[in-house]
Design an enzyme around this catalytic site. Structure first.
Site, PDB file in Angstrom:
ATOM      1  N   GLU A 138       0.826  -1.199   0.000  1.00 59.58           N
ATOM      2  CA  GLU A 138       0.000   0.000   0.000  1.00 59.58           C
ATOM      3  C   GLU A 138       0.870   1.261   0.000  1.00 59.58           C
ATOM      4  O   GLU A 138       1.935   1.278   0.608  1.00 59.58           O
ATOM      5  CB  GLU A 138      -0.909   0.004   1.238  1.00 59.58           C
ATOM      6  CG  GLU A 138      -1.730  -1.271   1.376  1.00 59.58           C
ATOM      7  CD  GLU A 138      -2.417  -1.407   2.723  1.00 59.58           C
ATOM      8  OE1 GLU A 138      -2.729  -0.365   3.344  1.00 59.58           O
ATOM      9  OE2 GLU A 138      -2.639  -2.550   3.162  1.00 59.58           O
ATOM     10  N   GLU A 171     -10.104   5.525   2.641  1.00 55.42           N
ATOM     11  CA  GLU A 171     -10.435   4.705   3.801  1.00 55.42           C
ATOM     12  C   GLU A 171     -10.462   5.595   5.043  1.00 55.42           C
ATOM     13  O   GLU A 171      -9.627   6.493   5.193  1.00 55.42           O
ATOM     14  CB  GLU A 171      -9.393   3.600   3.982  1.00 55.42           C
ATOM     15  CG  GLU A 171      -9.602   2.726   5.209  1.00 55.42           C
ATOM     16  CD  GLU A 171      -8.466   1.729   5.395  1.00 55.42           C
ATOM     17  OE1 GLU A 171      -8.346   1.195   6.515  1.00 55.42           O
ATOM     18  OE2 GLU A 171      -7.672   1.516   4.458  1.00 55.42           O
TER      19      GLU A 171
END
Length: 422
Positions: free
Chosen positions: A226, A337
């Site tokens: 990520e 997120e």
């Protein structure tokens, strides 16, 4: 006394003995109570201070392990200390599988990668003074005692505390608005995304925008890579958006961490500090600042490389860290997120992206543009089956599209708590 005592009647002697017993008992009682109440408090204080001393000792041992001796230290305007550490002394090479290694040479870029509009190398606050780290070193944001003390524990410091991936996230406190592709073999991903400073309502919440490179099932064997930007008061102690990386090979349980807070990611660039604040940022109905990120697998050595902007190689995740990602990814995910701790029993007001919904469009909503993946032939190709998903669209939503300038793109984000958000 003895002769007098003998002259008293038995009843008198019994009464006097009883009186003496009562007086003695009443005089002793406060002493006994005093001992029984004072002793536990003193014991608890001693035990607590011993516990705190032990915790501080463990924290300092941990800091010694991750804060490597610097050749030079740079003071950032936001209060960060950036240590210039010899590249072969960085935390990555403490990993049992990487000990004795040195940073590898850059691989060949994917075909079809045409760098445009080189991003300024002064996109982080610590570089604004004009100072820089010497060749042969890498800049590392120094971790301090306060950083670790904000975490739930030393063991969890620098790690995500749940399974923050899209699948099965409706029952999680991690909420997403993402575009994703699945069903093929993927060897990388690329996108440009604009940077904002979303409001984070609680110190144990965060807001981020990133690319996920995912392989394995959504069980304990999940592998992810990520990279993106995030606002995390718990991790950094402030509300600046910061460039970050992450990895795990067991669904965030025991492996992996943010940035260089554990051994794993190998940094090769002396101009970028992972975890440092990004500047400038986008403004509502004003200027937009976006960054390009490219993650791809080196066909020769199997390592997963990260490029920031046009041509700035940040470093790589060694293939040894992973199980499934030693081969390829089976899902690529792009988007936002947020952690929702439901303060006071209602949905958090932590913002995702700009804090505005997707339908507000350019200059107001957050975006990802020019979404691409890397195929088996190390070629960048457009997405053919992009899907979009928002866990709670009344809180944070997403709208996808495609055109000749931005290719595959989407707008996403939202304010969190509002009259329609439960």
């Amino acid at each position: 006394m003895a002769s007098c005592d003998h002259n008293r009647s038995p009843i008198t002697r019994i009464f006097v003995s009883y009186l003496v017993l009562v007086l003695v008992s009443s005089s002793l009682a406060p002493v006994v109570l005093s001992i029984s109440t004072d002793h536990p408090v003193q014991s608890n204080q001693t035990f607590r201070s011993a516990q705190e001393l032990l915790k501080l000792k463990r924290i300092r041992t941990h800091l010694t392990r991750i804060n490597k001796p610097p050749l030079k230290t740079i003071q950032s305007p936001d209060g960060d200390l950036i240590d210039c550490v010899h590249s072969h002394h960085q935390p990555a090479f403490d990993h049992p599988l990487l000990q004795g290694q040195k940073p590898q040479d850059p691989p060949e870029r994917p075909q079809g990668h045409n760098p445009r509009n080189r991003v300024s190398e002064s996109f982080q606050l610590w570089t604004l003074s004009g100072d820089s780290c010497p060749e042969g070193t890498i800049p590392i944001r120094r971790t301090r005692e306060d950083d670790v003390l904000r975490a739930n524990s030393i063991r969890r410091f620098g790690r995500k505390l749940a399974k923050p991936v899209m699948r099965d996230s409706s029952s999680s406190d991690h909420e997403h608005a993402v575009g994703y592709v699945t069903g093929e073999q993927y060897y990388g991903a690329k996108a440009s995304l604009n940077v904002w400073s979303p409001k984070v309502a609680d110190r144990y919440e965060f807001s981020l925008s990133q690319i996920w490179v995912i392989s394995g099932s959504f069980g304990d064997d999940l592998n992810t890579i990520e990279a993106g930007w995030q606002v995390s008061p718990e991790l950094y102690g402030d509300n600046y958006p910061r460039f970050f990386t992450y990895w795990t090979s067991d669904a965030y349980q025991t492996t992996g961490c943010y940035n260089l807070l554990c051994s794993g990611f190998v940094q090769t660039n002396n101009k970028i500090a992972i975890g440092a604040a990004i500047s400038p940022t986008s403004s509502y109905d004003g200027g937009q600042f976006d960054i390009s990120l490219l993650i791809w697998k080196d066909p020769n050595h199997g390592n997963w490389w990260l490029e920031f902007g046009s041509g700035l190689l940040v470093g790589y995740w060694p293939s040894e860290l992973f199980s499934h990602l030693r081969e390829h990814a089976n899902m690529i995910q792009y988007g936002g997120e947020v952690v929702n701790t439901s303060p006071s029993g209602s949905h958090t007001s932590t913002q995702m992206g700009s804090g505005h919904f997707a339908d507000e469009g350019f200059g107001k909503a957050s975006y990802f543009r020019n979404l691409q993946v890397v195929d088996w032939d190390n070629s960048l190709i457009p997405l053919s089956n992009l899907r979009v998903l928002a866990d709670h669209p009344n809180c944070y939503d997403i709208q996808g599209g495609i055109n000749s300038v931005w290719g595959n793109y989407f707008y996403y984000g939202g304010p969190g708590n509002n009259e329609k958000c439960p």
